[in-house]
Design a protein around this motif. Structure first.
Motif, PDB file in Angstrom:
ATOM      1  N   TRP A  12      47.180  36.102  53.403  1.00 18.13           N
ATOM      2  CA  TRP A  12      47.038  37.053  52.557  1.00 18.13           C
ATOM      3  C   TRP A  12      45.604  38.273  52.507  1.00 18.13           C
ATOM      4  CZ3 TRP A  12      49.057  33.548  48.027  1.00 18.13           C
ATOM      5  CH2 TRP A  12      50.743  33.720  48.770  1.00 18.13           C
ATOM      6  N   VAL A  63      51.247  42.612  45.300  1.00 18.55           N
ATOM      7  CA  VAL A  63      52.542  41.700  45.342  1.00 18.55           C
ATOM      8  C   VAL A  63      52.450  40.374  44.089  1.00 18.55           C
ATOM      9  CG1 VAL A  63      53.603  42.943  47.522  1.00 18.55           C
ATOM     10  CG2 VAL A  63      51.936  40.699  47.228  1.00 18.55           C
ATOM     11  N   GLY A  90      54.263  36.450  40.521  1.00 18.71           N
ATOM     12  CA  GLY A  90      54.146  37.771  40.773  1.00 18.71           C
ATOM     13  C   GLY A  90      53.469  38.966  40.103  1.00 18.71           C
ATOM     14  N   PRO A  91      53.604  40.206  40.332  1.00 15.90           N
ATOM     15  CA  PRO A  91      52.351  40.929  40.160  1.00 15.90           C
ATOM     16  C   PRO A  91      52.474  41.773  38.599  1.00 15.90           C
ATOM     17  CG  PRO A  91      54.516  42.019  41.298  1.00 15.90           C
ATOM     18  CD  PRO A  91      54.141  40.878  41.501  1.00 15.90           C
ATOM     19  N   GLU A  97      49.373  47.967  47.856  1.00 19.25           N
ATOM     20  CA  GLU A  97      50.671  46.986  46.765  1.00 19.25           C
ATOM     21  C   GLU A  97      50.005  45.892  46.435  1.00 19.25           C
ATOM     22  OE1 GLU A  97      55.631  46.710  45.085  1.00 19.25           O
ATOM     23  OE2 GLU A  97      54.739  48.127  46.792  1.00 19.25           O
ATOM     24  N   MET A 128      60.192  47.040  48.922  1.00 14.93           N
ATOM     25  CA  MET A 128      59.549  47.108  47.838  1.00 14.93           C
ATOM     26  C   MET A 128      58.975  45.307  48.698  1.00 14.93           C
ATOM     27  SD  MET A 128      59.687  46.304  44.092  1.00 14.93           S
ATOM     28  CE  MET A 128      58.080  46.428  42.894  1.00 14.93           C
ATOM     29  N   PRO A 129      57.414  45.494  48.857  1.00 14.96           N
ATOM     30  CA  PRO A 129      56.914  44.165  49.155  1.00 14.96           C
ATOM     31  C   PRO A 129      56.910  43.313  48.677  1.00 14.96           C
ATOM     32  CG  PRO A 129      55.758  45.293  49.644  1.00 14.96           C
ATOM     33  CD  PRO A 129      57.382  46.605  49.001  1.00 14.96           C
ATOM     34  N   ARG A 130      57.033  41.470  48.514  1.00 17.70           N
ATOM     35  CA  ARG A 130      57.379  40.811  47.344  1.00 17.70           C
ATOM     36  C   ARG A 130      56.688  39.552  48.391  1.00 17.70           C
ATOM     37  NH1 ARG A 130      61.876  37.583  46.501  1.00 17.70           N
ATOM     38  NH2 ARG A 130      63.344  38.443  48.012  1.00 17.70           N
ATOM     39  N   LEU A 131      56.214  38.763  47.142  1.00 15.18           N
ATOM     40  CA  LEU A 131      55.566  37.085  47.753  1.00 15.18           C
ATOM     41  C   LEU A 131      57.270  36.066  47.675  1.00 15.18           C
ATOM     42  CD1 LEU A 131      52.381  36.428  46.096  1.00 15.18           C
ATOM     43  CD2 LEU A 131      52.764  37.170  48.180  1.00 15.18           C
TER      44      LEU A 131
END
Length: 173
Positions: free
Chosen positions: A143, A117, A33-34, A115, A1-4
């Motif tokens: 981004w 993120v 975050g999302p 997604e 799962m991608p994330r910053l």
């Protein structure tokens, strides 16, 4: 799962602050975050004391509304949508979220593929300048502000582009 990551957020904030300095406008930048939870927040020297709270609220607003619909591509679209449909609801949303809802330029989602993120908010200049700073910083760090798979109907794109034209900005979708 991608994330910053915090390191990615730091690069974005550094790019945003570089552009803001070039423009002569001190700003604050917030990244969430999302789900709207804060990842990073920083205020430039001489930025207004309220700009960190406003930047965070912009980022939170973007997360809340973009997660609801692909029609909410950024803060300018959210602002116009409420103005056209139910301006009082925007004020009410701000009240019942303890001031976390602010619809203005200078905020957008961040995507990896399809997604979302996270989202960012920039505050301290005009809405147009906050937008310009965000676009510059996004380009510097790579981004994406839209999902890789475009699911937005053409009538929604036309409406969004009309909003941009009203505020003097180029087509976005």
């Amino acid at each position: 799962m991608p994330r910053l990551t915090l390191a990615e957020c730091r690069r974005f904030m550094d790019a945003a602050f570089h552009k803001a300095r070039d423009m002569g406008v001190p700003v604050s930048v917030a990244i969430v975050g999302p789900e709207g939870h804060l990842i990073a927040l920083e205020r430039m020297d001489d930025a207004g004391f309220i700009t960190p709270d406003t930047a965070r609220a912009k980022a939170y607003t973007m997360a809340a509304f973009r997660s609801m619909s692909p029609r909410f591509s950024d803060g300018l679209v959210i602002q116009q949508w409420f103005k056209e449909r139910n301006p009082q609801m925007l004020a009410n949303a701000s009240v019942f979220t303890n001031g976390q809802i602010v619809a203005s330029g200078g905020c957008a989602p961040v995507f990896v593929g399809d997604e979302m993120v996270g989202c960012y908010g920039i505050s301290g200049a005009t809405s147009g300048q906050d937008e310009e700073i965000g676009e510059y910083a996004r380009a510097q760090v790579g981004w994406a502000h839209a999902a890789a798979t475009d699911v937005l109907p053409q009538d929604a794109k036309d409406h969004i582009n009309a909003i941009y034209a009203q505020v003097g900005l180029d087509r976005r979708v």
